[in-house]
Design an enzyme around this catalytic site. Structure first.
Site: not given
Ligand code: IDP
Ligand code: MG
Length: 151
Positions: A11, A51, A114, A117, A128
Site C-alpha cells: 500500500k 475493495y 497497515n 494487502h 483480484e
Molecule cells: P485485510 O486487509 O487484513 O484483508 P480487510 O478486513 O479486508 O482486512 O480490510 C481491508 C483493509 O481495510 C484493511 O487492511 C485496512 O487497511 C482497512 N480496514 C479494515 N478495518 C478497518 C477499520 O476498522 N478501520 C480502518 N480501516 C480498516
Molecule cells: Mg481483505
C-alpha cells in the site's frame, strides 16, 4: 505442483516508507515465485472496485482515500498454499494484534496504515489478479524449484 496464486499489494505507506524490498524479500526467501509486478497509482473508481466487498463499512471512504494517496506495488505470487501462508506472512489486519515476525507486526501500528494487502481466499485471489493484471502475468519456474518443493 498444485500451483496456487495470490494477489499482494504494498500500500502507499509501504512504498513511501521504503518497505518494497523488505516485503518482496520475505515472499521470495520463503520459496514463492514472483509472477507479476508493477508500481502504479490507481484511480478512486479502481480502488473502490478492488475493495467492493467493504463498500458498506464506515471506514470505506477513508480506505479508498488511503489507497489512492500514492503509488502502490501490485504483485502476483505463486506457490504451495500461497494464499493462506501469504496471509500469515502479512499478519492480522490490526497491526497491534499482528504477531512480531509478520510484516504488519514488525512494521505497522494503525489499522488504516497497515502497509500491505493479501487476498483472503483462492477465489478472491483469482478475481483480484484478473482486476489488477488483465494483461496477464509471467510464466517461469525457478531452477531451484526441486530444492524448495518435494514435487
Ligand atoms: P485485510 O486487509 O487484513 O484483508 P480487510 O478486513 O479486508 O482486512 O480490510 C481491508 C483493509 O481495510 C484493511 O487492511 C485496512 O487497511 C482497512 N480496514 C479494515 N478495518 C478497518 C477499520 O476498522 N478501520 C480502518 N480501516 C480498516
Ligand atoms: Mg481483505
Amino acid at each position: 505442483m498444485a500451483s496456487e496464486q495470490t494477489f499482494i499489494m504494498i500500500k502507499p505507506d509501504g512504498v513511501q516508507r521504503g518497505l518494497i524490498g523488505e516485503v518482496i524479500s520475505r515472499f521470495e526467501k520463503k520459496g514463492f515465485y514472483l509472477k507479476g509486478l508493477k508500481l502504479q497509482n490507481v484511480e478512486k473508481s479502481f480502488a473502490e472496485q478492488h475493495y467492493a466487498d467493504l463498500s458498506s463499512k464506515p471506514f470505506f471512504a477513508g480506505l479508498v482515500e488511503y489507497i489512492v494517496s500514492g503509488p502502490v506495488v501490485a504483485m502476483v505470487w505463486e506457490g504451495k498454499s500461497v494464499v493462506s501462508t501469504g496471509r500469515k506472512i502479512i499478519g492480522a489486519t490490526n497491526p497491534l494484534a499482528s504477531e512480531p515476525g509478520t510484516i504488519r507486526g514488525d512494521f505497522a501500528v494503525d489499522i488504516g496504515r497497515n502497509v500491505i494487502h493479501g487476498s483472503d481466499s483462492v477465489e478472491s485471489a483469482r478475481k483480484e489478479i484478473a482486476l489488477w493484471f488483465p494483461e496477464g502475468i509471467a510464466e517461469w519456474r525457478s531452477s531451484q524449484h526441486n530444492w524448495i518443493y518435494e514435487a
